[in-house]
Write an enzyme that holds these catalytic residues in place. Structure first.
Site, short mmCIF file in Angstrom:
data_model
loop_
_atom_site.label_atom_id
_atom_site.label_comp_id
_atom_site.label_asym_id
_atom_site.label_seq_id
_atom_site.Cartn_x
_atom_site.Cartn_y
_atom_site.Cartn_z
N GLY A 155 1.15 -0.89 0.36
CA GLY A 155 0.35 0.20 0.18
C GLY A 155 1.54 1.32 0.03
N GLY B 286 -0.55 4.53 0.51
CA GLY B 286 -1.36 5.62 1.04
C GLY B 286 -0.17 7.08 1.31
N LEU B 287 -1.48 7.49 2.35
CA LEU B 287 0.02 8.16 3.05
C LEU B 287 0.61 7.56 4.18
CD1 LEU B 287 -2.33 11.64 3.78
CD2 LEU B 287 -0.66 11.12 2.61
N HIS C 260 -20.37 9.39 6.41
CA HIS C 260 -19.86 10.56 6.60
C HIS C 260 -21.50 11.32 5.95
CE1 HIS C 260 -18.16 14.07 6.12
NE2 HIS C 260 -17.14 13.56 5.44
N SER D 203 -16.66 17.86 1.20
CA SER D 203 -15.68 17.39 2.74
C SER D 203 -16.74 18.02 3.93
CB SER D 203 -14.75 19.00 2.18
OG SER D 203 -13.96 19.09 3.69
N ARG E 95 -19.61 13.40 13.68
CA ARG E 95 -19.62 13.46 12.11
C ARG E 95 -21.17 11.93 12.75
NH1 ARG E 95 -14.27 12.01 8.82
NH2 ARG E 95 -14.50 13.74 7.92
N HIS F 99 -18.24 5.36 4.10
CA HIS F 99 -16.90 6.30 4.19
C HIS F 99 -15.66 6.07 4.85
CE1 HIS F 99 -14.39 10.31 3.64
NE2 HIS F 99 -14.08 10.12 5.01
N ARG G 238 -14.46 8.70 14.29
CA ARG G 238 -13.28 9.47 14.13
C ARG G 238 -14.17 11.36 13.95
NH1 ARG G 238 -11.13 11.32 9.67
NH2 ARG G 238 -12.32 10.18 8.09
N LEU H 72 -5.70 11.75 8.00
CA LEU H 72 -4.61 11.97 7.52
C LEU H 72 -3.64 12.16 8.64
CD1 LEU H 72 -5.92 14.58 5.46
CD2 LEU H 72 -5.53 12.74 4.65
#
Length: 637
Positions: free
Chosen positions: A40, A42-43, A266, A284, A330, A401, A435, A441
């Site tokens: 992976g 991603g970040l 979300h 967003s 959320r 989400h 979350r 991030l």
């Protein structure tokens, strides 16, 4: 099995510092003898691969896209949290820690969350040094804004494309290591099996998505950073390729799966418009800084938004949660939107949407400011719906989400399989049952840049430097399992497409394991998923062959795993006979329709052990202890 979280002793503020200095180190000369696989990019994965290579380890990096830049982290829009206190509005590491624990409804570890808050300030510095173009105010300082569940401004952002810019920073660091030869890059490779030798993770088996080649790779440790599993719902905000296969195969090899029923819906996404859709689009949470959420005050009001006078508009989040208004967490926002639409106040053709309106903000700040802050998101909305949200309110509705559940990891991010680590969204570690926005991030980069590079050396220093050959019988056996599974899928020749079966699974989960759950609904879902899984293996049709690009085959393997994961999600939701965060059981709610936790019986992490092809999974529990916060009923009013 006894779960050892390995949380260091001592004051909360000193745990991570003491841990780092108590871990064993690997000398620079010995790091070059050690191989690490990262799956992976991603970040979390790109940051980890780049950082481990910078330290001197030999890194092999696997991803199924053509480029790391296509990882789903690119889709994160709103921002990244950090306790910098640039606004001097009372923010601090401890406040970020407290907000995150409370936002997760007291179902996460104190030590992990405090470390995340502590590292948040380093992440921003790291990314600025990489050249990430964060928004800046007129004086040149970094700008920030608010997100749900907080009353301070700590979210740093790059217009509406923060994830993309952060990923470019990590991608640049990764590319540098590829260029100098410290990272070997394997695009178009999907991990289909984890290989263990003597109970330790020693490699993976992949399939080359262009050629179909099945191949083994050996290493001293394996790192999974493969994202979340919201696509189990079929319709979600995730990229279509996002899947759970890597972590599910690790689970079946012995890695415990934690809190699988904690999935985030979300609140602000573009509503479903038809049965033909294969994906939903996120708007967003950052938009709720300036956008106001409302519905007509009368039921079944089908007038256009501009025809409804101010006196006939109901700003239901602001009236229900006056202290936090449109920026409640959320889980609360999503359930409230669902409730008001179910009650007949929804807007749009389906009645399953509410307005997100920027008229007040544009009158106050001017269209130019709104365009600077959110221009690309408004453009995305226009291209998706054909509507100009500068002139008329957006229509939004909740959608799957993010997954707070994932592989169980200890404080060092190691799973229950020695040598196997899980980073970012594919582990369960930091967000509890809900979350907060702009924390994903933060966690991905904390895991990749700062935590794993410090902790993996402790394991590698202990294990020594003996290499395992990919011709070891364990690899041969794993390769054969993969080949047999591919052959089984291609040999089905049934009448249902993979998408038909996946869509059916998504509907079951959305109806009974979505925003609202009940014992009766969960029992129904369990029965239906088991029947659907049997139907899959009896009647799926996988077109094409095994020796070339075959999207149908790829999807079939992933949906087969989703069917098993979906069943575990239901079992987890059923045994957690309480409401907490995103897990809302109708049997357990307050008089004001809020989640009612049961800390006496359910203040634990549920960690499931795979029970084999025929056996039931076994539940293990890691008790959660709260020393620095006092769990209480969440109140955002």
């Amino acid at each position: 099995m006894k779960l050892e979280a390995k949380i260091p002793s001592g004051p909360l503020e000193d745990k991570w510092t003491h841990q780092r200095f108590s871990l064993k180190l690997v000398s620079p000369a010995n790091k070059r003898k050690l191989d690490v696989i990262v799956v992976g990019t991603g970040l979390a994965g790109a940051a980890a691969a780049a950082s481990l290579a910078e330290l001197g380890y030999n890194v092999s990096c696997f991803f199924f896209h053509d480029s790391p830049r296509r990882a789903h982290s690119v889709a994160a829009q709103g921002g990244i949290n950090a306790a910098k206190n640039y606004r001097n509005d009372g923010d601090s590491v401890h406040r970020l820690f407290h907000d995150t624990i409370k936002g997760g409804d007291y179902r996460s570890r104190e030590a992990n969350v405090y470390r995340l808050a502590e590292l948040s300030v380093n992440i921003i510095d790291q990314c600025v040094a990489q050249g990430v173009p964060f928004a800046r105010e007129y004086g040149g300082l970094l700008e920030n804004r608010s997100f749900g569940g907080t009353q301070v401004s700590r979210t740093f952002y790059a217009r509406g494309q923060t994830g993309q810019q952060l990923l470019l920073g990590a991608y640049g660091a990764l590319n540098r290591q590829i260029h100098v030869g410290q990272v070997r890059s394997f695009p178009f490779h999907e991990m289909l099996e984890l290989v263990t030798v003597d109970g330790k993770a020693r490699g993976i088996v992949t399939r080359n998505l262009r050629t179909g080649e099945i191949r083994s790779f050996a290493a001293h440790a394996v790192v999974l950073a493969t994202g979340g599993y919201a696509n189990v719902y079929y319709l979600s905000t995730n990229a279509k390729g996002s899947n759970a296969t890597a972590i599910w195969r690790a689970h079946k090899q012995g890695a415990l799966f934690a809190n699988p029923c904690f999935t985030q819906i979300h609140p602000t996404c573009i509503p479903v418009s038809g049965g033909y859709q294969s994906k939903l689009t996120l708007m967003s949470e950052g938009l709720r800084n300036d956008g106001r959420v409302w519905v007509p005050s009368g039921k079944q009001d089908r007038r256009a938004a501009h025809e409804i006078p101010e006196a006939e508009r109901h700003y239901f989040l602001e009236s229900k949660y006056p202290a936090f208004g449109n920026l409640v967490p959320r889980d609360l926002a999503a359930r409230t939107v669902k409730d008001i639409c179910d009650a007949g106040y929804g807007v749009g053709p389906s009645g399953m949407a509410v307005y997100l309106d920027f008229a007040d903000a544009m009158a106050r700040l001017g269209r130019g400011t709104i365009q600077e802050r959110y221009g690309n998101i408004f453009q995305m909305y226009a291209e998706t719906t054909g509507e100009d949200s500068y002139a008329t309110p957006m229509r939004i509705y909740p959608a799957p989400h993010y997954s707070m559940g994932g592989l169980w990891v200890d404080y060092n991010l190691m799973t229950t399989i020695p040598g196997l680590y899980a980073l970012g969204e594919c582990n369960f570690s930091d967000h509890g049952a809900n979350r907060l926005g702009a924390s994903a991030l933060m966690q991905g980069l904390a895991d990749g840049y700062f935590i794993l590079p410090a902790t993996i050396g402790d394991y590698l220093a202990t294990e020594g430097f003996a290499k395992v050959d990919a011709r070891h019988p364990a690899f041969t056996q794993a390769e054969q399992q993969v080949k047999d599974r591919v052959a089984q899928l291609l040999g089905m020749n049934g009448r249902c497409t993979v998408d038909e079966l996946h869509r059916a699974l998504g509907k079951i989960l959305w109806d009974d394991v979505g925003m609202v759950r009940s014992a009766a609904g969960l029992q129904r879902a369990l029965s239906e998923i088991r029947a659907l899984r049997a139907e899959f293996w009896r009647n799926v049709k996988v077109a094409g062959g095994e020796d070339s690009l075959n999207a149908s085959l790829e999807k079939a393997g992933r949906v087969a795993d989703f069917l098993e994961l979906g069943e575990l999600m239901v079992m987890d939701a059923f045994q957690r006979d309480e409401s907490c965060g995103s897990h809302f059981r109708v049997e357990h709610q307050t008089a004001e329709h809020e989640a009612q936790r049961n800390d006496q019986h359910f203040a634990y992490v549920s960690a499931w052990e795979y029970g084999g092809a025929e056996g039931p999974p076994q539940l293990h529990k890691e008790a959660l202890e709260f020393t620095y916060v006092s769990p209480s009923e969440r109140n955002y009013k």
